[in-house]
Each structure stands twice: as structure tokens, then as C-alpha cells.
Design a protein around this motif. Structure first.
Motif, PDB file in Angstrom:
ATOM      1  N   ILE A  18      42.721  34.001  44.006  1.00 56.09           N
ATOM      2  CA  ILE A  18      42.573  32.735  42.803  1.00 56.09           C
ATOM      3  C   ILE A  18      42.326  32.185  44.218  1.00 56.09           C
ATOM      4  N   GLY A  19      41.827  30.420  43.674  1.00 55.26           N
ATOM      5  CA  GLY A  19      40.882  29.665  44.567  1.00 55.26           C
ATOM      6  C   GLY A  19      39.627  30.019  45.028  1.00 55.26           C
ATOM      7  N   GLU A  20      39.911  31.010  44.752  1.00 54.59           N
ATOM      8  CA  GLU A  20      37.883  31.961  44.718  1.00 54.59           C
ATOM      9  C   GLU A  20      36.464  31.182  44.074  1.00 54.59           C
ATOM     10  N   LYS A  21      35.737  31.067  44.517  1.00 54.47           N
ATOM     11  CA  LYS A  21      34.440  31.019  43.499  1.00 54.47           C
ATOM     12  C   LYS A  21      33.539  33.096  43.397  1.00 54.47           C
ATOM     13  N   VAL A  22      33.577  32.396  41.759  1.00 50.12           N
ATOM     14  CA  VAL A  22      33.800  34.138  41.343  1.00 50.12           C
ATOM     15  C   VAL A  22      32.427  33.742  39.746  1.00 50.12           C
ATOM     16  N   GLN A  23      31.851  34.756  40.237  1.00 49.41           N
ATOM     17  CA  GLN A  23      30.839  35.251  38.734  1.00 49.41           C
ATOM     18  C   GLN A  23      31.110  35.595  37.566  1.00 49.41           C
ATOM     19  N   LEU A  24      31.464  35.003  36.687  1.00 47.23           N
ATOM     20  CA  LEU A  24      31.723  35.825  35.486  1.00 47.23           C
ATOM     21  C   LEU A  24      30.714  36.301  34.129  1.00 47.23           C
ATOM     22  N   LYS A  25      30.713  37.218  34.086  1.00 48.23           N
ATOM     23  CA  LYS A  25      29.434  38.128  33.217  1.00 48.23           C
ATOM     24  C   LYS A  25      30.896  38.431  32.068  1.00 48.23           C
ATOM     25  N   ALA A  26      30.114  37.052  30.313  1.00 48.79           N
ATOM     26  CA  ALA A  26      31.383  38.160  29.463  1.00 48.79           C
ATOM     27  C   ALA A  26      30.018  38.103  28.082  1.00 48.79           C
ATOM     28  N   ASN A  27      30.310  39.638  27.778  1.00 48.93           N
ATOM     29  CA  ASN A  27      29.214  40.059  26.651  1.00 48.93           C
ATOM     30  C   ASN A  27      29.687  38.856  25.132  1.00 48.93           C
ATOM     31  N   ILE A  35      27.054  34.373  31.379  1.00 57.81           N
ATOM     32  CA  ILE A  35      27.213  34.978  32.848  1.00 57.81           C
ATOM     33  C   ILE A  35      26.781  32.708  33.475  1.00 57.81           C
ATOM     34  N   ARG A  36      28.217  33.138  34.188  1.00 55.90           N
ATOM     35  CA  ARG A  36      28.758  31.580  34.945  1.00 55.90           C
ATOM     36  C   ARG A  36      29.307  32.091  36.364  1.00 55.90           C
ATOM     37  N   GLU A  37      29.035  30.141  36.770  1.00 54.73           N
ATOM     38  CA  GLU A  37      29.971  30.690  38.175  1.00 54.73           C
ATOM     39  C   GLU A  37      31.205  29.051  37.934  1.00 54.73           C
ATOM     40  N   GLY A  38      32.273  30.011  38.740  1.00 48.79           N
ATOM     41  CA  GLY A  38      32.770  29.061  38.543  1.00 48.79           C
ATOM     42  C   GLY A  38      34.253  28.992  39.794  1.00 48.79           C
ATOM     43  N   ILE A  39      35.713  29.381  39.409  1.00 48.16           N
ATOM     44  CA  ILE A  39      36.226  28.714  40.474  1.00 48.16           C
ATOM     45  C   ILE A  39      37.713  29.769  39.769  1.00 48.16           C
ATOM     46  N   LEU A  40      38.069  30.482  40.273  1.00 55.09           N
ATOM     47  CA  LEU A  40      39.187  31.424  39.437  1.00 55.09           C
ATOM     48  C   LEU A  40      40.588  30.448  39.671  1.00 55.09           C
ATOM     49  N   GLU A  41      41.280  29.698  39.214  1.00 55.31           N
ATOM     50  CA  GLU A  41      42.242  29.072  38.854  1.00 55.31           C
ATOM     51  C   GLU A  41      43.739  29.434  39.025  1.00 55.31           C
ATOM     52  N   ASN A  42      43.610  30.364  38.310  1.00 56.65           N
ATOM     53  CA  ASN A  42      45.465  30.319  38.272  1.00 56.65           C
ATOM     54  C   ASN A  42      45.305  31.999  37.328  1.00 56.65           C
ATOM     55  N   THR A  43      46.728  32.681  37.299  1.00 53.36           N
ATOM     56  CA  THR A  43      47.144  34.230  36.932  1.00 53.36           C
ATOM     57  C   THR A  43      48.287  33.612  35.807  1.00 53.36           C
ATOM     58  N   SER A  46      49.493  37.627  31.490  1.00 53.42           N
ATOM     59  CA  SER A  46      48.672  38.374  30.282  1.00 53.42           C
ATOM     60  C   SER A  46      47.354  37.378  30.642  1.00 53.42           C
ATOM     61  N   ILE A  47      46.377  36.457  31.230  1.00 55.04           N
ATOM     62  CA  ILE A  47      45.549  36.455  31.059  1.00 55.04           C
ATOM     63  C   ILE A  47      45.302  35.523  32.426  1.00 55.04           C
ATOM     64  N   PHE A  48      43.861  35.486  32.955  1.00 58.05           N
ATOM     65  CA  PHE A  48      43.508  34.343  34.117  1.00 58.05           C
ATOM     66  C   PHE A  48      42.298  33.221  33.673  1.00 58.05           C
ATOM     67  N   ILE A  49      43.257  32.730  34.103  1.00 61.92           N
ATOM     68  CA  ILE A  49      42.184  31.199  34.202  1.00 61.92           C
ATOM     69  C   ILE A  49      41.072  30.912  34.920  1.00 61.92           C
ATOM     70  N   VAL A  50      39.449  30.238  34.488  1.00 62.59           N
ATOM     71  CA  VAL A  50      38.399  30.080  35.333  1.00 62.59           C
ATOM     72  C   VAL A  50      38.133  28.653  34.581  1.00 62.59           C
ATOM     73  N   ALA A  73      34.434  43.610  28.911  1.00 64.82           N
ATOM     74  CA  ALA A  73      34.155  42.977  27.698  1.00 64.82           C
ATOM     75  C   ALA A  73      33.634  41.644  28.603  1.00 64.82           C
ATOM     76  N   VAL A  74      34.470  42.011  30.074  1.00 73.52           N
ATOM     77  CA  VAL A  74      34.471  40.460  31.067  1.00 73.52           C
ATOM     78  C   VAL A  74      34.088  41.461  32.150  1.00 73.52           C
ATOM     79  N   GLU A  75      32.876  40.955  32.621  1.00 71.38           N
ATOM     80  CA  GLU A  75      32.625  41.810  34.530  1.00 71.38           C
ATOM     81  C   GLU A  75      33.197  40.512  35.390  1.00 71.38           C
ATOM     82  N   LEU A  76      34.042  40.220  36.827  1.00 70.78           N
ATOM     83  CA  LEU A  76      34.477  39.222  37.496  1.00 70.78           C
ATOM     84  C   LEU A  76      33.425  39.503  38.491  1.00 70.78           C
ATOM     85  N   ILE A  77      33.228  38.471  39.693  1.00 70.20           N
ATOM     86  CA  ILE A  77      32.448  39.191  40.954  1.00 70.20           C
ATOM     87  C   ILE A  77      32.576  38.558  41.694  1.00 70.20           C
TER      88      ILE A  77
END
Length: 88
Positions: A18-27, A35-43, A46-50, A73-77
Motif C-alpha cells: 500500500i502506497g507503493e508505485k505499481v505498474q498494472l496491466k489489464a487484459n 498498461i498504466r502506472e499508479g499508486i496502490l491506494e488501499n485494500t 475482496s478488492i484493491f484500489i489503484v 486478467a490483471v498483472e500487478l508489478i
């Protein structure tokens, strides 16, 4: 078969970032990917918010479920200390 332990492990891995920069790839289907970069905001249970910010000063929050990661369906780096760590 999807096990509860798999989902709980993915959730734990994401909670530590949480609070880290992430790269998200969604099919998006038909060989299209988002493909976008964002911040993992909260969990949540059953879900997480970017949070994504674009060039126009607009902020967009998108939610994904932990099963999206499990089913690939989603890759989170996570970009931590200039290292990329893939959550799966």
C-alpha cells in the motif's frame, strides 16, 4: 480449482505494498491491454484500489479483485526501491 489460501496469499502480498508505485496491466479482450502506472491506494476484503493520474491533472481510482490477479486478467508489478516485483 481456486483455493482460499491462494487468494489470501495474494491479498497479503498486495497489503504490504500500500502506497507503493505499481505498474498494472489489464487484459481488455481481443489482444488489447491496458498498461498504466499508479499508486496502490488501499485494500479491502475482496478488492484493491489503484489510483492513476494523467497529464490533465485528473485522478482516477480503479478497483480490481484479487481473483483478477489469480486468473491472470490483471498483472500487478510493484516498483519498490527501483526493483520490479510481480505479484501473482
Amino acid at each position: 480449482m481456486i483455493g482460499k489460501s491462494d487468494l489470501s496469499q495474494i491479498k497479503k502480498d498486495i497489503e504490504t505494498c500500500i502506497g507503493e508505485k505499481v505498474q498494472l496491466k489489464a487484459n481488455k479482450g481481443r489482444k488489447k491491454a491496458f498498461i498504466r502506472e499508479g499508486i496502490l491506494e488501499n485494500t479491502y476484503p475482496s478488492i484493491f484500489i489503484v489510483k492513476f493520474e494523467n497529464d490533465y491533472e485528473a485522478t482516477r481510482r480503479v478497483s480490481y479483485s484479487y481473483t483478477d490477479i489469480l486468473t491472470k486478467a490483471v498483472e500487478l508489478i510493484v516498483c519498490k526501491d527501483n526493483k520490479k516485483i510481480q505479484v501473482s
